[in-house]
Design an enzyme around this catalytic site. Structure first.
Site, PDB file in Angstrom:
ATOM      1  N   ILE A   1      28.457  27.531  38.310  1.00 12.75           N
ATOM      2  CA  ILE A   1      28.618  28.985  38.384  1.00 12.75           C
ATOM      3  C   ILE A   1      29.656  29.388  37.350  1.00 12.75           C
ATOM      4  CG2 ILE A   1      29.306  30.913  39.839  1.00 12.75           C
ATOM      5  CD1 ILE A   1      28.484  29.135  42.252  1.00 12.75           C
ATOM      6  N   HIS A   2      29.271  30.284  36.463  1.00 11.71           N
ATOM      7  CA  HIS A   2      30.167  30.708  35.387  1.00 11.71           C
ATOM      8  C   HIS A   2      30.624  32.128  35.642  1.00 11.71           C
ATOM      9  CE1 HIS A   2      31.869  30.725  31.387  1.00 11.71           C
ATOM     10  NE2 HIS A   2      31.309  31.916  31.193  1.00 11.71           N
ATOM     11  N   PRO A   3      31.858  32.450  35.516  1.00 14.14           N
ATOM     12  CA  PRO A   3      32.985  31.599  35.130  1.00 14.14           C
ATOM     13  C   PRO A   3      33.779  31.148  36.357  1.00 14.14           C
ATOM     14  CG  PRO A   3      33.642  33.877  34.908  1.00 14.14           C
ATOM     15  CD  PRO A   3      32.246  33.866  35.492  1.00 14.14           C
TER      16      PRO A   3
END
Length: 143
Positions: free
Chosen positions: A126-128
């Site tokens: 999962i970004h960021p």
């Protein structure tokens, strides 16, 4: 959990024992430490140095990018793997950084069920988030 398992063994006929190696632990200091599983030294002692590979990296969380008081290598992650045929099984994760308890609790299940390096590498982080660093560890510390 240990008390419940003991009571079930003593009074319920269970044969389940407590797994003291894979207890997720966090030290809630200003820069948190989270850990689950074996340290590199303990893994080498138990399984032999030739059977252990550790990956590690330092990083700066995105949330700190505008804060110049934190260096670029303020946080650190290490994953310990045991050679298991053609697979590398994760037997330890160690994380220094923000929200360590949340990060380690999520990965504790993966360590407990023997997630492989390949499975971690194929997981989209999962970004960021700081946890995504666990899927992108490029540096081996031992081989």
């Amino acid at each position: 959990m240990a008390g419940r398992l003991l009571a079930n063994r003593l009074f319920g006929g269970s044969k389940d024992n407590m797994d003291y190696v894979n207890i997720a632990t966090t030290v809630f200091t200003p820069l948190e430490l989270g850990t689950v599983g074996y340290t590199e030294a303990a893994a080498e002692e138990k399984f032999g140095k030739d059977n252990i590979i550790a990956y590690h990296n330092s990083f700066k969380p995105l949330e700190w990018n505008f804060d110049t008081s934190h260096p670029n290598d303020a946080c650190y992650i290490k994953e310990i793997f045991r050679k298991d045929g053609h697979a590398l099984r994760c037997i330890g994760i160690h994380y220094v950084g923000p929200n360590a308890g949340e990060v380690i609790q999520g990965f504790a299940v993966a360590v407990r069920i023997g997630v492989t390096k390949e499975q971690l590498d194929k997981t989209v982080g999962i970004h960021p988030t700081s946890a995504e660093e666990l899927m992108e560890l490029p540096f081996k510390s031992t081989e």
